[in-house]
Scaffold this motif. Structure first.
Motif, PDB file in Angstrom:
ATOM      1  N   ARG A  48       1.094  -1.183  -0.163  1.00  0.00           N
ATOM      2  CA  ARG A  48      -0.396  -0.037  -0.006  1.00  0.00           C
ATOM      3  C   ARG A  48       0.814   1.185   0.035  1.00  0.00           C
ATOM      4  O   ARG A  48       1.533   1.320   0.437  1.00  0.00           O
ATOM      5  CB  ARG A  48      -1.486  -0.063   1.362  1.00  0.00           C
ATOM      6  N   VAL A  49       0.594   2.236  -1.119  1.00  0.00           N
ATOM      7  CA  VAL A  49       1.390   3.337  -1.354  1.00  0.00           C
ATOM      8  C   VAL A  49       0.433   4.321  -0.995  1.00  0.00           C
ATOM      9  O   VAL A  49      -0.393   4.586  -1.769  1.00  0.00           O
ATOM     10  CB  VAL A  49       2.126   3.716  -2.466  1.00  0.00           C
ATOM     11  N   SER A  50       0.981   5.499   0.349  1.00  0.00           N
ATOM     12  CA  SER A  50      -0.791   6.549   0.310  1.00  0.00           C
ATOM     13  C   SER A  50       0.395   7.719   0.216  1.00  0.00           C
ATOM     14  O   SER A  50       1.175   7.928   1.027  1.00  0.00           O
ATOM     15  CB  SER A  50      -1.219   5.439   1.498  1.00  0.00           C
TER      16      SER A  50
ATOM     17  N   LEU B  14       2.386   9.113  -1.472  1.00  0.00           N
ATOM     18  CA  LEU B  14       3.645   9.469  -2.115  1.00  0.00           C
ATOM     19  C   LEU B  14       4.411  10.304  -2.828  1.00  0.00           C
ATOM     20  O   LEU B  14       3.984  10.320  -3.486  1.00  0.00           O
ATOM     21  CB  LEU B  14       4.015   8.078  -2.508  1.00  0.00           C
TER      22      LEU B  14
ATOM     23  N   SER C 283      -0.447   7.430  -4.844  1.00  0.00           N
ATOM     24  CA  SER C 283      -1.693   6.519  -3.650  1.00  0.00           C
ATOM     25  C   SER C 283      -1.646   5.410  -4.661  1.00  0.00           C
ATOM     26  O   SER C 283      -2.843   5.448  -6.100  1.00  0.00           O
ATOM     27  CB  SER C 283      -2.334   6.690  -2.856  1.00  0.00           C
TER      28      SER C 283
ATOM     29  N   ASP D 113      -2.858   0.449  -4.005  1.00  0.00           N
ATOM     30  CA  ASP D 113      -2.294  -0.949  -3.743  1.00  0.00           C
ATOM     31  C   ASP D 113      -1.991  -1.320  -4.458  1.00  0.00           C
ATOM     32  O   ASP D 113      -2.420  -1.439  -5.872  1.00  0.00           O
ATOM     33  CB  ASP D 113      -3.814  -0.865  -3.384  1.00  0.00           C
TER      34      ASP D 113
ATOM     35  N   VAL E  24       9.530   6.037  -7.375  1.00  0.00           N
ATOM     36  CA  VAL E  24       8.630   4.904  -6.575  1.00  0.00           C
ATOM     37  C   VAL E  24       9.567   3.963  -6.500  1.00  0.00           C
ATOM     38  O   VAL E  24       9.544   3.790  -5.226  1.00  0.00           O
ATOM     39  CB  VAL E  24       7.535   5.456  -7.570  1.00  0.00           C
TER      40      VAL E  24
ATOM     41  N   VAL F 126      10.046   2.144  -2.887  1.00  0.00           N
ATOM     42  CA  VAL F 126       9.153   1.303  -2.303  1.00  0.00           C
ATOM     43  C   VAL F 126      10.819   0.358  -1.092  1.00  0.00           C
ATOM     44  O   VAL F 126      10.498  -0.835  -0.971  1.00  0.00           O
ATOM     45  CB  VAL F 126       8.957  -0.072  -3.298  1.00  0.00           C
TER      46      VAL F 126
ATOM     47  N   GLU G 262       3.490   7.137   2.346  1.00  0.00           N
ATOM     48  CA  GLU G 262       3.771   6.121   4.146  1.00  0.00           C
ATOM     49  C   GLU G 262       3.552   4.915   2.634  1.00  0.00           C
ATOM     50  O   GLU G 262       3.148   5.213   1.554  1.00  0.00           O
ATOM     51  CB  GLU G 262       2.039   6.097   4.721  1.00  0.00           C
ATOM     52  N   ILE G 263       4.112   3.904   2.577  1.00  0.00           N
ATOM     53  CA  ILE G 263       4.809   2.802   2.457  1.00  0.00           C
ATOM     54  C   ILE G 263       4.273   1.392   3.263  1.00  0.00           C
ATOM     55  O   ILE G 263       5.118   1.639   4.761  1.00  0.00           O
ATOM     56  CB  ILE G 263       5.741   2.314   1.814  1.00  0.00           C
TER      57      ILE G 263
END
Length: 375
Positions: A5-7, A9, A23, A25, A45, A49, A59-60
């Motif tokens: 889940r990337v939010s 970023l 963002s 998923d 990106v 990660v 958030e990751i």
């Protein structure tokens, strides 16, 4: 469930915002590609990660555990680099088992797991060879085996096929799909190559200028692109300039320079108003072409068809069909992918396509169409 889940970023390098509020998923077992032109932020990106870059914001989480701030070696993630980064002084088997050795896995278990991975990537008997003795495709498979051998939750790919010729690249696409399905490992693949992304992915994340343009399945992005950029970037597209003349419950009236055409209202990906300047887009394979017996249009079906005549300026034979570049009388240069007829350069042709097949986008800047049209 969402494995990654990337939010929100964001990554800034001084005054440059390389990634802007991204963002998305990824579900466990998915093959997802991040697709975009050079400089779009896709590799940044991926590096965030992997843990090689720290985000400015965002958030990751991996398997519901926040990983921002954790070093790369503590993340349940492996990466296949663009240059593969194989160790030239180690054998193929030693390259594959390197991570296991660093983790303290006993020699017998390392040997067993390495042999299993050699079978998985169809390189049985290659374990004692040096990487330099292998072809480009074989080296790709060694790098993939090394990334998979310690059974990570997520494998990241940074354009590893970009240096291969087209035939070998197509073969490796099939191998990636096969191995991903057999191992049930989640893959996150970064590329600027639309052909690769369309061939291997369950879903695509399209980036431009650091921002997400659209997330969806391959079919969704190709058949219903959310913006003119996505339409252009995912496959080929023609565009005709126009202006909105009417907006009704079920249709939109468009002036495309020579009469009005009605298109379904759902052809527009955003709300449009009268006098909006628009681009009317159509895929080349949805266009019809036939010899032009006169300067009349190919089809005159009330106001539900776009049609014009023109002259063939180029032809590209593609096996099952040919792609023609046609200088049209109304809308400048358009491309038509034709299977049912054959034309020569300088032939005069009539082309047409159905209003039900177009996508309509508000033109950036909203400038009125030029007097002579143009694509």
């Amino acid at each position: 469930m969402s494995l990654l889940r990337v939010s929100g970023l964001t990554k800034e390098f001084g005054d440059l915002t390389a990634v802007d509020d991204v963002s998305f998923d990824i579900e466990d077992g998915e093959f997802v590609s991040i697709l975009g032109p050079s400089g779009s932020g896709k590799s940044t990106v991926l590096r965030m990660v992997a843990g090689f870059e720290e985000p400015t914001e965002g958030e990751i989480s991996l398997d519901d555990v926040e990983i921002v701030g954790s070093p790369p070696f503590e993340r349940d993630v492996n990466m296949v680099f663009q240059d593969l980064a194989l160790f030239p002084h180690l054998t193929v088997a030693e390259n594959i088992g390197y991570g296991l050795k660093q983790s303290g896995v006993p020699a017998d278990e390392r040997r067993e797991r390495t042999e299993r991975m050699l079978e998985m990537v169809r390189l049985e008997g290659y374990g004692d060879r040096a990487p330099a003795e292998l072809s480009g495709g074989e080296q790709q498979r060694v790098a993939l085996a090394r990334a998979l051998v310690n059974e990570p939750a997520l494998v990241l790919f940074d354009e590893p096929l970009s240096s291969l010729d087209r035939k070998l690249r197509q073969h490796m696409q099939s191998e990636l799909q096969r191995i991903q399905l057999e191992t049930d490992t989640t893959f996150l693949y970064v590329t600027h190559d639309q052909e690769v992304a369309l061939a291997v992915s369950d879903r695509l994340v399209v980036l431009d200028d650091g921002e997400i343009q659209q997330v969806g399945t391959v079919e969704e992005l190709y058949e219903a692109p959310a913006s003119r950029f996505v339409a252009d970037f995912i496959g080929d597209v023609n565009a005709v300039e126009g202006r909105v003349t009417a907006v009704d419950d079920g249709t939109i009236g468009l002036d495309v320079g020579d009469g009005e055409v009605s298109v379904p209202r759902d052809a527009a990906v955003e709300e449009l108003a009268v006098d909006d300047a628009v681009d009317v887009c159509i895929r080349p394979f949805l266009m019809r072409a036939e010899p032009a017996e006169s300067d009349r249009d190919a089809v005159d079906d009330a106001n539900e068809t776009f049609s014009t005549t023109g002259v063939v300026r180029s032809r590209s034979y593609q096996g099952s069909d040919s792609l023609y570049g046609i200088e049209t009388d109304r809308w400048g240069r358009l491309s038509a992918e034709v299977r049912s007829a054959s034309f020569d350069v300088d032939d005069r042709v009539a082309i047409a396509w159905d209003a039900a097949d177009v996508h309509v986008y508000r033109r950036e800047g909203g400038a009125p169409p030029s007097e002579d049209g143009g694509a």
